[in-house]
Write a protein that holds these residues in place. Structure first.
Motif, PDB file in Angstrom:
ATOM      1  N   VAL A  37      89.664  48.666 -13.466  1.00 35.00           N
ATOM      2  CA  VAL A  37      88.263  48.882 -13.834  1.00 35.00           C
ATOM      3  C   VAL A  37      87.465  49.238 -12.586  1.00 35.00           C
ATOM      4  O   VAL A  37      87.469  48.491 -11.604  1.00 35.00           O
ATOM      5  CB  VAL A  37      87.638  47.634 -14.501  1.00 35.00           C
ATOM      6  N   LEU A  38      86.786  50.379 -12.637  1.00 35.61           N
ATOM      7  CA  LEU A  38      85.893  50.824 -11.557  1.00 35.61           C
ATOM      8  C   LEU A  38      84.500  50.996 -12.147  1.00 35.61           C
ATOM      9  O   LEU A  38      84.303  51.755 -13.097  1.00 35.61           O
ATOM     10  CB  LEU A  38      86.382  52.148 -10.972  1.00 35.61           C
ATOM     11  N   PHE A  39      83.526  50.286 -11.571  1.00 34.86           N
ATOM     12  CA  PHE A  39      82.137  50.383 -12.015  1.00 34.86           C
ATOM     13  C   PHE A  39      81.333  51.052 -10.907  1.00 34.86           C
ATOM     14  O   PHE A  39      81.203  50.513  -9.813  1.00 34.86           O
ATOM     15  CB  PHE A  39      81.590  48.988 -12.317  1.00 34.86           C
ATOM     16  N   VAL A  40      80.845  52.262 -11.191  1.00 33.82           N
ATOM     17  CA  VAL A  40      80.094  53.044 -10.209  1.00 33.82           C
ATOM     18  C   VAL A  40      78.617  53.010 -10.572  1.00 33.82           C
ATOM     19  O   VAL A  40      78.238  53.356 -11.696  1.00 33.82           O
ATOM     20  CB  VAL A  40      80.586  54.509 -10.159  1.00 33.82           C
ATOM     21  N   ILE A  41      77.783  52.607  -9.612  1.00 28.32           N
ATOM     22  CA  ILE A  41      76.335  52.511  -9.822  1.00 28.32           C
ATOM     23  C   ILE A  41      75.659  53.509  -8.897  1.00 28.32           C
ATOM     24  O   ILE A  41      75.928  53.530  -7.689  1.00 28.32           O
ATOM     25  CB  ILE A  41      75.840  51.081  -9.533  1.00 28.32           C
ATOM     26  N   ASP A  42      74.779  54.339  -9.447  1.00 25.32           N
ATOM     27  CA  ASP A  42      74.150  55.413  -8.673  1.00 25.32           C
ATOM     28  C   ASP A  42      72.631  55.253  -8.658  1.00 25.32           C
ATOM     29  O   ASP A  42      71.930  55.743  -9.554  1.00 25.32           O
ATOM     30  CB  ASP A  42      74.530  56.764  -9.282  1.00 25.32           C
ATOM     31  N   PRO A  43      72.083  54.572  -7.632  1.00 23.16           N
ATOM     32  CA  PRO A  43      70.630  54.390  -7.555  1.00 23.16           C
ATOM     33  C   PRO A  43      69.876  55.662  -7.221  1.00 23.16           C
ATOM     34  O   PRO A  43      68.643  55.673  -7.239  1.00 23.16           O
ATOM     35  CB  PRO A  43      70.460  53.350  -6.440  1.00 23.16           C
ATOM     36  N   ALA A  75      77.285  34.214 -12.534  1.00 17.48           N
ATOM     37  CA  ALA A  75      76.621  33.411 -13.556  1.00 17.48           C
ATOM     38  C   ALA A  75      77.337  33.482 -14.897  1.00 17.48           C
ATOM     39  O   ALA A  75      77.290  32.536 -15.690  1.00 17.48           O
ATOM     40  CB  ALA A  75      75.167  33.866 -13.721  1.00 17.48           C
ATOM     41  N   ALA A  76      77.999  34.610 -15.160  1.00 19.43           N
ATOM     42  CA  ALA A  76      78.662  34.792 -16.448  1.00 19.43           C
ATOM     43  C   ALA A  76      80.017  34.110 -16.506  1.00 19.43           C
ATOM     44  O   ALA A  76      80.644  34.076 -17.565  1.00 19.43           O
ATOM     45  CB  ALA A  76      78.832  36.283 -16.734  1.00 19.43           C
ATOM     46  N   ALA A  77      80.493  33.586 -15.418  1.00 23.91           N
ATOM     47  CA  ALA A  77      81.785  32.911 -15.336  1.00 23.91           C
ATOM     48  C   ALA A  77      82.930  33.902 -15.482  1.00 23.91           C
ATOM     49  O   ALA A  77      83.253  34.363 -16.581  1.00 23.91           O
ATOM     50  CB  ALA A  77      81.896  31.802 -16.379  1.00 23.91           C
ATOM     51  N   LEU A  78      83.530  34.223 -14.357  1.00 20.88           N
ATOM     52  CA  LEU A  78      84.681  35.119 -14.336  1.00 20.88           C
ATOM     53  C   LEU A  78      85.910  34.409 -14.894  1.00 20.88           C
ATOM     54  O   LEU A  78      85.946  33.177 -14.976  1.00 20.88           O
ATOM     55  CB  LEU A  78      84.952  35.572 -12.904  1.00 20.88           C
ATOM     56  N   PRO A  79      86.922  35.167 -15.316  1.00 22.73           N
ATOM     57  CA  PRO A  79      88.156  34.532 -15.810  1.00 22.73           C
ATOM     58  C   PRO A  79      88.720  33.558 -14.787  1.00 22.73           C
ATOM     59  O   PRO A  79      88.545  33.725 -13.575  1.00 22.73           O
ATOM     60  CB  PRO A  79      89.093  35.722 -16.034  1.00 22.73           C
ATOM     61  N   ASP A  80      89.427  32.538 -15.268  1.00 24.45           N
ATOM     62  CA  ASP A  80      89.996  31.520 -14.389  1.00 24.45           C
ATOM     63  C   ASP A  80      90.847  32.151 -13.294  1.00 24.45           C
ATOM     64  O   ASP A  80      91.635  33.063 -13.547  1.00 24.45           O
ATOM     65  CB  ASP A  80      90.863  30.542 -15.192  1.00 24.45           C
ATOM     66  N   PRO A 128      85.208  45.449 -19.860  1.00 28.30           N
ATOM     67  CA  PRO A 128      86.333  45.196 -20.763  1.00 28.30           C
ATOM     68  C   PRO A 128      87.040  43.881 -20.437  1.00 28.30           C
ATOM     69  O   PRO A 128      86.795  43.267 -19.398  1.00 28.30           O
ATOM     70  CB  PRO A 128      87.253  46.402 -20.514  1.00 28.30           C
ATOM     71  N   GLU A 129      87.937  43.480 -21.330  1.00 28.99           N
ATOM     72  CA  GLU A 129      88.740  42.289 -21.076  1.00 28.99           C
ATOM     73  C   GLU A 129      89.604  42.502 -19.834  1.00 28.99           C
ATOM     74  O   GLU A 129      89.994  43.639 -19.542  1.00 28.99           O
ATOM     75  CB  GLU A 129      89.622  41.993 -22.296  1.00 28.99           C
ATOM     76  N   PRO A 130      89.843  41.475 -19.046  1.00 28.10           N
ATOM     77  CA  PRO A 130      89.648  40.059 -19.382  1.00 28.10           C
ATOM     78  C   PRO A 130      88.246  39.527 -19.104  1.00 28.10           C
ATOM     79  O   PRO A 130      88.031  38.323 -19.117  1.00 28.10           O
ATOM     80  CB  PRO A 130      90.655  39.371 -18.467  1.00 28.10           C
ATOM     81  N   PHE A 131      87.289  40.416 -18.842  1.00 31.27           N
ATOM     82  CA  PHE A 131      85.950  39.963 -18.487  1.00 31.27           C
ATOM     83  C   PHE A 131      85.083  39.669 -19.708  1.00 31.27           C
ATOM     84  O   PHE A 131      84.634  38.550 -19.906  1.00 31.27           O
ATOM     85  CB  PHE A 131      85.268  40.998 -17.580  1.00 31.27           C
ATOM     86  N   GLY A 132      84.831  40.693 -20.502  1.00 37.18           N
ATOM     87  CA  GLY A 132      83.955  40.503 -21.657  1.00 37.18           C
ATOM     88  C   GLY A 132      82.548  40.120 -21.249  1.00 37.18           C
ATOM     89  O   GLY A 132      81.846  39.415 -21.969  1.00 37.18           O
ATOM     90  N   ALA A 166      91.052  43.200  -9.915  1.00 38.37           N
ATOM     91  CA  ALA A 166      90.774  43.278 -11.348  1.00 38.37           C
ATOM     92  C   ALA A 166      89.574  44.176 -11.644  1.00 38.37           C
ATOM     93  O   ALA A 166      89.475  44.765 -12.721  1.00 38.37           O
ATOM     94  CB  ALA A 166      90.521  41.880 -11.908  1.00 38.37           C
ATOM     95  N   LEU A 167      88.663  44.278 -10.699  1.00 37.21           N
ATOM     96  CA  LEU A 167      87.447  45.084 -10.858  1.00 37.21           C
ATOM     97  C   LEU A 167      86.951  45.498  -9.486  1.00 37.21           C
ATOM     98  O   LEU A 167      86.946  44.691  -8.551  1.00 37.21           O
ATOM     99  CB  LEU A 167      86.354  44.270 -11.578  1.00 37.21           C
ATOM    100  N   VAL A 168      86.541  46.747  -9.365  1.00 37.22           N
ATOM    101  CA  VAL A 168      85.949  47.259  -8.129  1.00 37.22           C
ATOM    102  C   VAL A 168      84.593  47.867  -8.461  1.00 37.22           C
ATOM    103  O   VAL A 168      84.441  48.527  -9.489  1.00 37.22           O
ATOM    104  CB  VAL A 168      86.879  48.319  -7.481  1.00 37.22           C
ATOM    105  N   VAL A 169      83.618  47.628  -7.587  1.00 37.24           N
ATOM    106  CA  VAL A 169      82.269  48.164  -7.772  1.00 37.24           C
ATOM    107  C   VAL A 169      81.902  49.016  -6.567  1.00 37.24           C
ATOM    108  O   VAL A 169      82.053  48.582  -5.421  1.00 37.24           O
ATOM    109  CB  VAL A 169      81.228  47.040  -7.941  1.00 37.24           C
TER     110      VAL A 169
END
Length: 206
Positions: A142-148, A63-68, A179-183, A113-116
């Motif tokens: 970029v690594l985004f770790v989510i811990d439920p 929904a946020a629109a990823l970089p081209d 971070p960029e290039p996402f923002g 570019a990003l791993v979750v």
């Protein structure tokens, strides 16, 4: 869990043939298999709340629109550069759109570019650290770790010499700016927290 090279129905694991064994295990059992640091790591189908976190995050990214030229994918694997065995299959990964036209099953880690990673209910702290180190060695930016389990998250950036130099921690309910290039600002209020699993179904997975 890690698989030791004991007696089993598959060829004996050795450097260079682990991907073949992992594929045979997935075909025979339906388990999700990765090879991290030369070890076969298997997990069961993720729980509903695990899937819910993945779904919410994917919708926010789209929904946020990823970089081209980039899009977000599930169940896509990346390999450790110049390694005949190691590969990881994150919960979500942002890759170039060209990935959709690729006949290979392994994406180029340089394109990630990003791993979750969404932590499973039974995952151990050491396993989580090993996984983060793997992505750092592979130089995923970029690594985004989510811990439920604990209702927390951590944003890892600036991989260098096998570790992420910057790690920003947070809690569910606190937003995080990629971070960029996402923002892109990720809202975590609605991320579910694991409850106690019924004893009859308490098993590792995610």
């Amino acid at each position: 869990m890690s698989v030791s090279p004991g007696a089993w129905m598959y060829p004996r694991p050795r450097p260079g043939n682990l991907r073949e064994i992992a594929e045979k295990i997935e075909d025979a059992t339906g388990l999700r298999v990765q090879i991290l640091g030369g070890k076969l790591v298997m997990s069961l189908t993720p729980r509903g709340k695990h899937a819910g976190v993945v779904k919410q995050l994917r919708r926010q990214l789209e929904a946020a629109a990823l970089p081209d030229g980039l899009d977000v994918y599930e169940v896509s694997s990346i390999a450790m550069p110049e390694d005949p065995d190691d590969y990881a299959t994150p919960d979500l990964i942002v890759l170039p759109l060209e990935w959709e036209e690729d006949d290979d099953w392994l994406a180029d880690v340089a394109d990630a570019a990003l791993v979750v990673e969404v932590i499973s209910q039974s995952e151990k702290s050491r396993d989580i650290r090993d996984k983060a180190d793997w992505y750092a060695v592979a130089r995923v930016p970029v690594l985004f770790v989510i811990d439920p389990r604990k209702g927390t998250w951590a944003l890892h950036t600036r991989p260098d010499n096998g570790a992420y130099r910057d790690v920003l921690p947070g809690k569910f309910g606190e937003s995080v700016l990629l971070p960029e290039p996402f923002g892109i600002e990720i809202v975590t209020d609605g991320f579910p927290v694991y409850g106690a699993a019924p004893r009859s179904t308490r098993r590792s997975g995610g």
